[in-house]
Design a protein around this motif. Structure first.
Motif, PDB file in Angstrom:
ATOM      1  N   HIS A  79       4.707   8.789 -10.163  1.00  0.00           N
ATOM      2  CA  HIS A  79       6.001   8.317  -9.511  1.00  0.00           C
ATOM      3  C   HIS A  79       6.294   6.944  -9.704  1.00  0.00           C
ATOM      4  CE1 HIS A  79       3.991   6.597  -6.065  1.00  0.00           C
ATOM      5  NE2 HIS A  79       3.563   7.923  -5.692  1.00  0.00           N
ATOM      6  N   GLY A  81       6.409   4.340  -7.744  1.00  0.00           N
ATOM      7  CA  GLY A  81       5.483   3.445  -7.307  1.00  0.00           C
ATOM      8  C   GLY A  81       4.215   3.316  -8.142  1.00  0.00           C
ATOM      9  N   HIS A  82       4.211   4.050  -8.986  1.00  0.00           N
ATOM     10  CA  HIS A  82       2.961   3.871  -9.873  1.00  0.00           C
ATOM     11  C   HIS A  82       3.109   2.871 -11.145  1.00  0.00           C
ATOM     12  CE1 HIS A  82       1.398   7.865  -8.356  1.00  0.00           C
ATOM     13  NE2 HIS A  82       0.565   6.987  -7.731  1.00  0.00           N
ATOM     14  N   ARG A 120      -5.884  13.079   3.759  1.00  0.00           N
ATOM     15  CA  ARG A 120      -5.041  13.956   3.343  1.00  0.00           C
ATOM     16  C   ARG A 120      -5.528  15.390   3.375  1.00  0.00           C
ATOM     17  NH1 ARG A 120      -2.308  11.308  -1.236  1.00  0.00           N
ATOM     18  NH2 ARG A 120      -3.195   9.363  -1.492  1.00  0.00           N
ATOM     19  N   GLY A 236      -3.022  -1.041  -6.854  1.00  0.00           N
ATOM     20  CA  GLY A 236      -1.916  -1.684  -5.822  1.00  0.00           C
ATOM     21  C   GLY A 236      -2.615  -2.520  -4.665  1.00  0.00           C
ATOM     22  N   ASP A 238      -3.097  -1.908  -2.023  1.00  0.00           N
ATOM     23  CA  ASP A 238      -3.956  -1.196  -0.888  1.00  0.00           C
ATOM     24  C   ASP A 238      -5.169  -0.996  -1.326  1.00  0.00           C
ATOM     25  OD1 ASP A 238      -2.952   0.607  -2.818  1.00  0.00           O
ATOM     26  OD2 ASP A 238      -2.191   2.249  -1.394  1.00  0.00           O
ATOM     27  N   LEU A 265       3.017  -3.690  -3.633  1.00  0.00           N
ATOM     28  CA  LEU A 265       3.515  -2.282  -3.392  1.00  0.00           C
ATOM     29  C   LEU A 265       5.065  -2.486  -3.512  1.00  0.00           C
ATOM     30  CD1 LEU A 265       1.083  -1.285  -0.406  1.00  0.00           C
ATOM     31  CD2 LEU A 265       1.228  -0.709  -2.666  1.00  0.00           C
ATOM     32  N   ILE A 266       5.429  -1.372  -4.004  1.00  0.00           N
ATOM     33  CA  ILE A 266       6.927  -1.036  -4.036  1.00  0.00           C
ATOM     34  C   ILE A 266       7.342  -0.211  -2.912  1.00  0.00           C
ATOM     35  CG2 ILE A 266       8.929   0.026  -5.408  1.00  0.00           C
ATOM     36  CD1 ILE A 266       7.572  -2.336  -6.791  1.00  0.00           C
ATOM     37  N   LYS A 273       6.179   2.526   1.681  1.00  0.00           N
ATOM     38  CA  LYS A 273       5.499   2.534   0.492  1.00  0.00           C
ATOM     39  C   LYS A 273       6.186   3.637  -0.579  1.00  0.00           C
ATOM     40  CE  LYS A 273       1.224   3.552  -1.853  1.00  0.00           C
ATOM     41  NZ  LYS A 273      -0.217   4.048  -1.686  1.00  0.00           N
ATOM     42  N   LEU A 274       6.647   3.331  -1.579  1.00  0.00           N
ATOM     43  CA  LEU A 274       7.308   4.431  -2.133  1.00  0.00           C
ATOM     44  C   LEU A 274       6.029   5.479  -2.713  1.00  0.00           C
ATOM     45  CD1 LEU A 274      10.386   4.752  -2.908  1.00  0.00           C
ATOM     46  CD2 LEU A 274       9.729   3.782  -5.114  1.00  0.00           C
ATOM     47  N   LYS A 276       4.043   9.497  -2.780  1.00  0.00           N
ATOM     48  CA  LYS A 276       4.072  11.177  -1.887  1.00  0.00           C
ATOM     49  C   LYS A 276       4.063  10.943  -0.332  1.00  0.00           C
ATOM     50  CE  LYS A 276       0.483  10.794  -4.507  1.00  0.00           C
ATOM     51  NZ  LYS A 276      -0.346  10.691  -5.709  1.00  0.00           N
ATOM     52  N   THR A 277       3.243  10.074   0.271  1.00  0.00           N
ATOM     53  CA  THR A 277       3.048  10.297   1.595  1.00  0.00           C
ATOM     54  C   THR A 277       4.209   9.854   2.301  1.00  0.00           C
ATOM     55  OG1 THR A 277       0.975   9.126   1.043  1.00  0.00           O
ATOM     56  CG2 THR A 277       1.392   9.066   3.346  1.00  0.00           C
TER      57      THR A 277
END
Ligand SMILES: Nc1ncnc2c1ncn2[C@@H]1O[C@H](COP(=O)(O)OP(=O)(O)OP(=O)(O)O)[C@@H](O)[C@H]1O
Ligand SMILES: N[C@@H](Cc1ccc(O)cc1)C(=O)O
Length: 469
Positions: A79, A81-82, A120, A236, A238, A265-266, A273-274, A276-277
């Protein structure tokens, strides 16, 4: 950016952003400073010590370095964010270094606890395998599009590889792993990492599988160091804890200095954080987010963020970005930086075809372009249908514009709907129709590809797909 500690004169000796022109400068010395200027690098590890060693490592004329970054296949697409992490890899490649994108086919089975308050949901092995395949293809597409469409430098681009850590971690017997890497990593250090401390304090706690995750990521670094001479891990912000574990393992087992670099981080406008989560991912695979949607996501970025994104997500020289922003100050109504940003990212992600498609959909939907609508493939139409109210209708003999508007639920029943048409508020394929009884004509109201674009009022669009024509 924490790179202020660096001897910037050293980095800048060939000019900060000129590394992308190796033919002239043969230079990667400006790489980190240039990326720092682009807002792409957040932190470097091991801080102080890295200053001279990393400078020496990236010095022009020295052999290329290998840098890697990992992506866990916890979904079947990357996505937005990556993209900063991918862009960081591509900048290394542009500076002549070799890069490896690792798909975490093994690590995704455990789930990285970094920055997460909860574990997860476990993923079945088959699902991870399918996701890993999709991610490998996605990463290859990015590397290829970049090489073909965004790299004008001819030779000089480093090698790019996509590997899956299931290839080595999946085959590593537990005992062998524990006796080797497991014996070198210290419990105290692993327990002291912020992510681990937070999770251990939380009500949910932490499983052993999650706890050993950083050790497996560390092993990837060691493996890539041994097999590919990898000296740098990117990730990233994190990921710093995991990168530090990798550093610890590689330096202890080989005595070689390695380095970690994180990208910022975007976040979304709400600060999440942009990804999946947070459930706000804008995907890079077409079946999840179309080129048109991706393009529109970037076209919609506000003025206060667009310059930052141009630096982060595109490979345009900083001077050109400054010029684009100057022009924008003079003609803000043209949305120049937003459109350029959207075009550059869409080209990287979906290639020239994808960019054409995004522009075609934009012209059809927002500029009522009949030519654009008529030139659309079935896939584009389906993608466009997701964006605008749509209806699938069967053409009946003598069907009128009024019938069409009613069947598409575009006007109200009764006299007010009728009047909407007589008042000139309705157009079909860009042509205003004021007589509600006008009979629909093939080739005029219905385009060659069996589609009509209905507009009601200034902004309400409806796409009609005619069945059984
Ligand atoms: N919004 C973001 N901004 C910057 N980097 C990101 C972002 N999302 C993910 N990354 C980075 O991309 C790499 C791969 O991340 P990964 O696919 O494992 O997703 P993640 O970090 O677990 O996020 P999520 O599952 O919430 O989408 C990591 O280095 C991670 O830090
Ligand atoms: N831990 C990373 C993904 C990753 C996997 C394996 C690695 O070697 C490196 C990074 C993440 O979840 O974001």
């Amino acid at each position: 950016c924490n790179l202020t500690n660096f001897n910037l004169t050293g980095w800048y000796q060939f000019g900060p952003s000129n590394y992308s022109n190796p033919g002239v400068l043969g230079c990667s010395a400006g790489l980190l400073a240039a990326q720092c200027e682009r807002g792409l690098f957040q932190e470097v590890f091991p801080g102080q010590g890295a200053e001279e060693q990393l400078a020496a490592l990236l010095e022009p004329g020295r052999p290329p370095v290998t840098a890697y970054c990992g992506f866990d296949p916890t979904a079947d697409s990357l996505h937005v964010g990556h993209l900063p992490a991918v862009a960081a890899l591509l900048h290394f490649q542009r500076a002549g270094h070799n890069v490896v994108a690792v798909v975490g086919g093994a690590t995704a089975r455990l789930g990285d606890p970094s920055g997460r308050l909860r574990a997860r949901e476990p993923l079945a092995a088959e699902r991870v395998r399918d996701n890993a395949r999709a991610l490998r293809l996605c990463l290859w597409r990015l590397f290829e599009n970049h090489r073909r469409l965004l790299w004008a430098g001819g030779p000089g681009l480093g090698r790019a590889e996509v590997l899956d850590n299931a290839r080595w971690l999946g085959r590593r017997p537990l005992l062998g792993f524990l006796c080797g890497a497991g014996g070198r990593l210290r419990m105290g250090t692993l327990l002291s990492r912020q992510g681990c401390r937070e999770r251990l304090r939380s009500a949910e706690g932490m499983s052993l599988a999650e706890f050993v995750y950083p050790a497996l990521q560390a092993y990837d670094f060691l493996h890539l160091h041994r097999r590919r001479g990898c000296r740098v891990q990117l990730g990233g912000a994190d990921q710093m804890g995991n990168i530090m574990s990798g550093y610890e393992l590689v330096t202890k087992m080989t005595g070689t200095d390695v380095f970690g670099i994180t990208v910022p981080l975007i976040t979304s406008t709400t600060g999440d954080k942009l990804g999946k989560t947070a459930g706000n991912a804008v995907w890079l695979n077409r079946d999840k987010t179309s080129p048109f949607e991706l393009y529109q996501f970037f076209v919609r970025q506000q003025d206060n963020i667009v310059e930052k994104y141009l630096k982060l997500f595109t490979f345009l020289p900083l001077e050109e970005i400054a010029h684009i922003m100057e022009m924008h100050a003079k003609e803000p109504e043209k949305w120049g930086p937003q459109k350029r940003l959207a075009a550059e990212v869409t080209k990287l992600v979906h290639g020239t075809e994808g960019l054409e498609s995004a522009k075609r959909c934009t012209r059809a939907l927002y500029y009522s372009s009949v030519e654009a609508l008529e030139a659309m493939s079935d896939q584009e139409l389906q993608e466009l249908f997701k964006q605008a109210p749509s209806a699938e209708l069967v053409l009946e003999p003598g069907m009128s514009v009024l019938d069409l508007c009613r069947k598409a639920n575009a006007i109200q029943d009764g006299p007010s709907g009728y009047q909407k048409i007589t008042d000139g508020g309705v157009s079909v394929n860009g042509i205003r129709v004021t007589n509600p009884e006008t009979v629909l004509i093939l080739g005029q109201h219905i385009l060659k590809n069996g589609v009509s674009l209905l507009r009601v009022g200034k902004k309400n669009y409806y796409i009609i797909k005619w069945l059984q024509l």
